[in-house]
Write a protein that holds these residues in place. Structure first.
Motif, PDB file in Angstrom:
ATOM      1  N   ALA A   1      27.387  -6.684 -43.117  1.00 47.26           N
ATOM      2  CA  ALA A   1      26.887  -5.524 -42.400  1.00 47.26           C
ATOM      3  C   ALA A   1      25.377  -5.482 -42.570  1.00 47.26           C
ATOM      4  O   ALA A   1      24.831  -6.016 -43.536  1.00 47.26           O
ATOM      5  CB  ALA A   1      27.514  -4.243 -42.941  1.00 47.26           C
ATOM      6  N   ILE A   2      24.719  -4.859 -41.609  1.00 45.61           N
ATOM      7  CA  ILE A   2      23.284  -4.623 -41.724  1.00 45.61           C
ATOM      8  C   ILE A   2      23.115  -3.119 -41.878  1.00 45.61           C
ATOM      9  O   ILE A   2      23.546  -2.347 -41.025  1.00 45.61           O
ATOM     10  CB  ILE A   2      22.529  -5.143 -40.492  1.00 45.61           C
ATOM     11  N   ILE A   3      22.496  -2.735 -43.013  1.00 48.71           N
ATOM     12  CA  ILE A   3      22.319  -1.320 -43.313  1.00 48.71           C
ATOM     13  C   ILE A   3      20.836  -0.990 -43.366  1.00 48.71           C
ATOM     14  O   ILE A   3      19.993  -1.887 -43.459  1.00 48.71           O
ATOM     15  CB  ILE A   3      22.988  -0.938 -44.650  1.00 48.71           C
ATOM     16  N   GLU A   4      20.551   0.308 -43.294  1.00 47.92           N
ATOM     17  CA  GLU A   4      19.176   0.761 -43.452  1.00 47.92           C
ATOM     18  C   GLU A   4      19.113   1.660 -44.672  1.00 47.92           C
ATOM     19  O   GLU A   4      19.877   2.631 -44.777  1.00 47.92           O
ATOM     20  CB  GLU A   4      18.700   1.527 -42.232  1.00 47.92           C
ATOM     21  N   THR A   5      18.223   1.330 -45.594  1.00 48.24           N
ATOM     22  CA  THR A   5      18.015   2.152 -46.769  1.00 48.24           C
ATOM     23  C   THR A   5      16.584   1.971 -47.236  1.00 48.24           C
ATOM     24  O   THR A   5      16.061   0.851 -47.243  1.00 48.24           O
ATOM     25  CB  THR A   5      19.005   1.820 -47.900  1.00 48.24           C
ATOM     26  N   GLY A   6      15.950   3.066 -47.575  1.00 45.43           N
ATOM     27  CA  GLY A   6      14.570   3.005 -48.047  1.00 45.43           C
ATOM     28  C   GLY A   6      13.597   2.540 -46.986  1.00 45.43           C
ATOM     29  O   GLY A   6      12.570   1.951 -47.310  1.00 45.43           O
TER      30      GLY A   6
ATOM     31  N   LYS B   1      24.269   4.733 -42.816  1.00 43.21           N
ATOM     32  CA  LYS B   1      23.341   4.170 -41.825  1.00 43.21           C
ATOM     33  C   LYS B   1      23.613   2.678 -41.668  1.00 43.21           C
ATOM     34  O   LYS B   1      22.912   1.833 -42.216  1.00 43.21           O
ATOM     35  CB  LYS B   1      21.904   4.416 -42.247  1.00 43.21           C
ATOM     36  N   VAL B   2      24.652   2.372 -40.899  1.00 40.64           N
ATOM     37  CA  VAL B   2      25.068   0.989 -40.672  1.00 40.64           C
ATOM     38  C   VAL B   2      24.676   0.624 -39.248  1.00 40.64           C
ATOM     39  O   VAL B   2      25.092   1.271 -38.288  1.00 40.64           O
ATOM     40  CB  VAL B   2      26.581   0.829 -40.894  1.00 40.64           C
ATOM     41  N   LEU B   3      23.867  -0.410 -39.102  1.00 38.44           N
ATOM     42  CA  LEU B   3      23.385  -0.836 -37.793  1.00 38.44           C
ATOM     43  C   LEU B   3      24.318  -1.834 -37.115  1.00 38.44           C
ATOM     44  O   LEU B   3      24.445  -1.847 -35.898  1.00 38.44           O
ATOM     45  CB  LEU B   3      22.000  -1.464 -37.932  1.00 38.44           C
TER      46      LEU B   3
ATOM     47  N   VAL C   1      26.465   2.531 -36.174  1.00 37.33           N
ATOM     48  CA  VAL C   1      27.859   2.267 -35.805  1.00 37.33           C
ATOM     49  C   VAL C   1      28.670   3.496 -36.219  1.00 37.33           C
ATOM     50  O   VAL C   1      28.615   3.924 -37.378  1.00 37.33           O
ATOM     51  CB  VAL C   1      28.385   1.004 -36.521  1.00 37.33           C
ATOM     52  N   GLU C   2      29.417   4.068 -35.274  1.00 36.07           N
ATOM     53  CA  GLU C   2      30.209   5.270 -35.541  1.00 36.07           C
ATOM     54  C   GLU C   2      31.363   4.929 -36.486  1.00 36.07           C
ATOM     55  O   GLU C   2      32.131   4.001 -36.235  1.00 36.07           O
ATOM     56  CB  GLU C   2      30.774   5.843 -34.236  1.00 36.07           C
ATOM     57  N   GLY C   3      31.486   5.695 -37.562  1.00 33.18           N
ATOM     58  CA  GLY C   3      32.603   5.529 -38.493  1.00 33.18           C
ATOM     59  C   GLY C   3      32.446   4.381 -39.473  1.00 33.18           C
ATOM     60  O   GLY C   3      33.369   4.107 -40.240  1.00 33.18           O
ATOM     61  N   ALA C   4      31.323   3.705 -39.491  1.00 33.27           N
ATOM     62  CA  ALA C   4      31.130   2.575 -40.404  1.00 33.27           C
ATOM     63  C   ALA C   4      30.435   3.055 -41.672  1.00 33.27           C
ATOM     64  O   ALA C   4      29.483   3.831 -41.622  1.00 33.27           O
ATOM     65  CB  ALA C   4      30.300   1.490 -39.742  1.00 33.27           C
ATOM     66  N   THR C   5      30.941   2.607 -42.809  1.00 30.66           N
ATOM     67  CA  THR C   5      30.330   2.939 -44.100  1.00 30.66           C
ATOM     68  C   THR C   5      30.309   1.705 -44.987  1.00 30.66           C
ATOM     69  O   THR C   5      31.150   0.813 -44.863  1.00 30.66           O
ATOM     70  CB  THR C   5      31.109   4.054 -44.838  1.00 30.66           C
ATOM     71  N   VAL C   6      29.341   1.687 -45.859  1.00 35.06           N
ATOM     72  CA  VAL C   6      29.235   0.632 -46.866  1.00 35.06           C
ATOM     73  C   VAL C   6      29.213   1.327 -48.216  1.00 35.06           C
ATOM     74  O   VAL C   6      28.400   2.220 -48.447  1.00 35.06           O
ATOM     75  CB  VAL C   6      27.955  -0.218 -46.667  1.00 35.06           C
ATOM     76  N   GLU C   7      30.134   0.937 -49.103  1.00 29.80           N
ATOM     77  CA  GLU C   7      30.202   1.550 -50.421  1.00 29.80           C
ATOM     78  C   GLU C   7      29.729   0.559 -51.468  1.00 29.80           C
ATOM     79  O   GLU C   7      30.019  -0.637 -51.389  1.00 29.80           O
ATOM     80  CB  GLU C   7      31.633   1.992 -50.735  1.00 29.80           C
ATOM     81  N   GLY C   8      28.995   1.097 -52.436  1.00 28.34           N
ATOM     82  CA  GLY C   8      28.470   0.252 -53.491  1.00 28.34           C
ATOM     83  C   GLY C   8      28.404   0.994 -54.807  1.00 28.34           C
ATOM     84  O   GLY C   8      28.568   2.214 -54.873  1.00 28.34           O
ATOM     85  N   THR C   9      28.147   0.241 -55.867  1.00 23.98           N
ATOM     86  CA  THR C   9      28.014   0.789 -57.205  1.00 23.98           C
ATOM     87  C   THR C   9      26.606   0.511 -57.696  1.00 23.98           C
ATOM     88  O   THR C   9      26.122  -0.623 -57.583  1.00 23.98           O
ATOM     89  CB  THR C   9      29.026   0.129 -58.166  1.00 23.98           C
TER      90      THR C   9
END
Length: 155
Positions: free
Chosen positions: A4-9, A38-40, A55-63
């Motif tokens: 996935a391509i995400i946006e953060t910072g 914020k998943v592109l 992307v509607e309904g897309a999530t990325v989970e992390g620790t």
């Protein structure tokens, strides 16, 4: 392979489950879960979902693994012939984030356990080898007996 391509910072990052990434500081304690909405783009096998902008309904989970400071960046400004010099240092605050899962509309497309199952580490069979030291014979150079050479007189 899913990613996935995400946006953060303010940056866009391509992330995969089972890997860690260094991103801008997040206000979360270490060993806590983070959900990024914020998943592109999401790619799973041959399916590609592109957002406009998300992307509607897309999530990325992390620790969050830990927080630390990056390498020092030196900013040196000088104006020639003016005797003006400024030397400043800066260290960016960084969060190390381990990506656990990529989900779309509530269903988990890829997780870190999938990565481990997809590429198992091949174990080689162990065999007992008898530890023996080979007998090595060390040969010494033969001694050469020197015989006196009689000088012959040249007449």
């Amino acid at each position: 392979m899913s990613y996935a391509i995400i946006e953060t910072g303010g940056k866009q990052i391509r992330v995969e489950p089972g890997r860690f990434y260094d991103i801008e500081l997040l206000a979360v304690e270490p060993n806590e879960k983070v959900t990024i909405d914020k998943v592109l783009l999401v790619k799973h096998d041959d399916d590609i979902h592109v957002g406009q902008p998300w992307v509607e309904g897309a999530t990325v989970e992390g620790t969050v693994l830990r927080h630390f400071r990056g390498r020092k960046v030196i900013v040196y400004k000088m104006r020639p012939k003016k005797k003006t010099r400024k030397k400043r240092g800066h260290r960016q605050e960084i969060t190390r984030l381990m990506i656990d899962t990529i989900a779309l509309n509530g269903s988990i497309l890829a997780g870190s356990s999938d990565v481990e199952q997809a590429a198992p580490v091949a174990q080689t069979p162990t065999t007992e080898v008898e530890a023996t030291t080979p007998e090595v014979s060390v040969e010494t150079e033969p001694t050469v007996e020197e015989t006196p050479v009689e000088a012959t007189s040249a007449e």
